[in-house]
Design an enzyme around this catalytic site. Structure first.
Site, PDB file in Angstrom:
ATOM      1  N   GLU A  61       0.866  -1.067   0.076  1.00 22.75           N
ATOM      2  CA  GLU A  61      -0.313   0.356  -0.441  1.00 22.75           C
ATOM      3  C   GLU A  61       1.505   1.320  -0.055  1.00 22.75           C
ATOM      4  O   GLU A  61       0.617   2.338  -0.459  1.00 22.75           O
ATOM      5  CB  GLU A  61      -1.255  -0.207   1.379  1.00 22.75           C
ATOM      6  CG  GLU A  61      -2.109  -1.143   1.048  1.00 22.75           C
ATOM      7  CD  GLU A  61      -1.528  -1.969   2.434  1.00 22.75           C
ATOM      8  OE1 GLU A  61      -2.542  -3.391   3.000  1.00 22.75           O
ATOM      9  OE2 GLU A  61      -0.508  -2.317   1.967  1.00 22.75           O
ATOM     10  N   CYS A  89      -2.146  -2.951   6.782  1.00 21.18           N
ATOM     11  CA  CYS A  89      -1.390  -2.636   8.980  1.00 21.18           C
ATOM     12  C   CYS A  89      -1.672  -1.835   9.052  1.00 21.18           C
ATOM     13  O   CYS A  89      -1.977  -0.623   8.367  1.00 21.18           O
ATOM     14  CB  CYS A  89      -0.079  -3.425   8.655  1.00 21.18           C
ATOM     15  SG  CYS A  89       0.820  -2.101   7.876  1.00 21.18           S
ATOM     16  N   CYS A  92      -0.041   1.190   7.294  1.00 18.91           N
ATOM     17  CA  CYS A  92      -0.740   1.435   5.707  1.00 18.91           C
ATOM     18  C   CYS A  92      -2.140   1.889   5.977  1.00 18.91           C
ATOM     19  O   CYS A  92      -2.247   3.562   5.236  1.00 18.91           O
ATOM     20  CB  CYS A  92      -1.041  -0.025   4.838  1.00 18.91           C
ATOM     21  SG  CYS A  92       0.934  -0.686   4.739  1.00 18.91           S
TER      22      CYS A  92
END
Length: 162
Positions: A61, A89, A92
């Site tokens: 990302e 996560c 990101c």
């Protein structure tokens, strides 16, 4: 803004999953891919490059965000959608918010990622803790010079807010 998944979303999400598989098989990083599109136009793609670049921030990302911002020459990706092979996560997700991306579509869940060795639960629980309770010792060292820099920023007439 629609919260439905349409055929275009499915195709772009499929592309993110293809990127995750292709780059994983090529030994370039973990099994993660991302595509950013706005108005039906793909702005950028990214795959996990953590191990191939020795950059712990090179998640799919983040790589896609960096490339998309470079492509449009703007730090804002407002109105864009990010398609990720896995639920982003915390790093990101923060990057997605900073980039002002308007929508996230993902395939695998964070629980599925944890089951294959990519467990972010520690980070999800660490961030909201008071500074003194975090696993990494974090010390606040106030600085008059740092205060001056912030004051100068506040007075700066040509600053670009972000």
């Amino acid at each position: 803004m629609s919260h439905d998944i349409d055929d275009d979303d499915r195709a772009l999400l499929r592309r993110a999953v293809e990127l995750s598989r292709d780059h994983m098989r090529a030994g370039r990083g973990g099994p993660f891919g991302a595509v950013i599109a706005r108005g039906g136009v793909v702005l950028a793609e990214g795959s996990n490059e953590v191990t191939s670049t020795n950059d712990p921030t090179a998640h799919a990302e983040v790589v896609a965000i960096r490339r998309a911002c470079a492509a449009v020459k703007d730090f804002s990706l407002a109105g864009a959608t990010i398609y990720a092979s896995c639920e982003p996560c915390p790093m990101c997700l923060s990057s997605i918010y900073w980039a002002r991306i308007g929508r996230i579509v993902f395939a695998n869940s964070r629980q599925q990622a944890a089951a294959i060795g990519f467990d972010d639960e520690f980070l999800y629980t660490e961030v909201p803790k008071p500074i003194g309770e975090r696993a990494i010792p974090t010390l606040h060292a106030p600085s008059a010079m740092a205060d001056e820099v912030f004051a100068e920023w506040m007075a700066k007439a040509d600053k670009i807010q972000y």
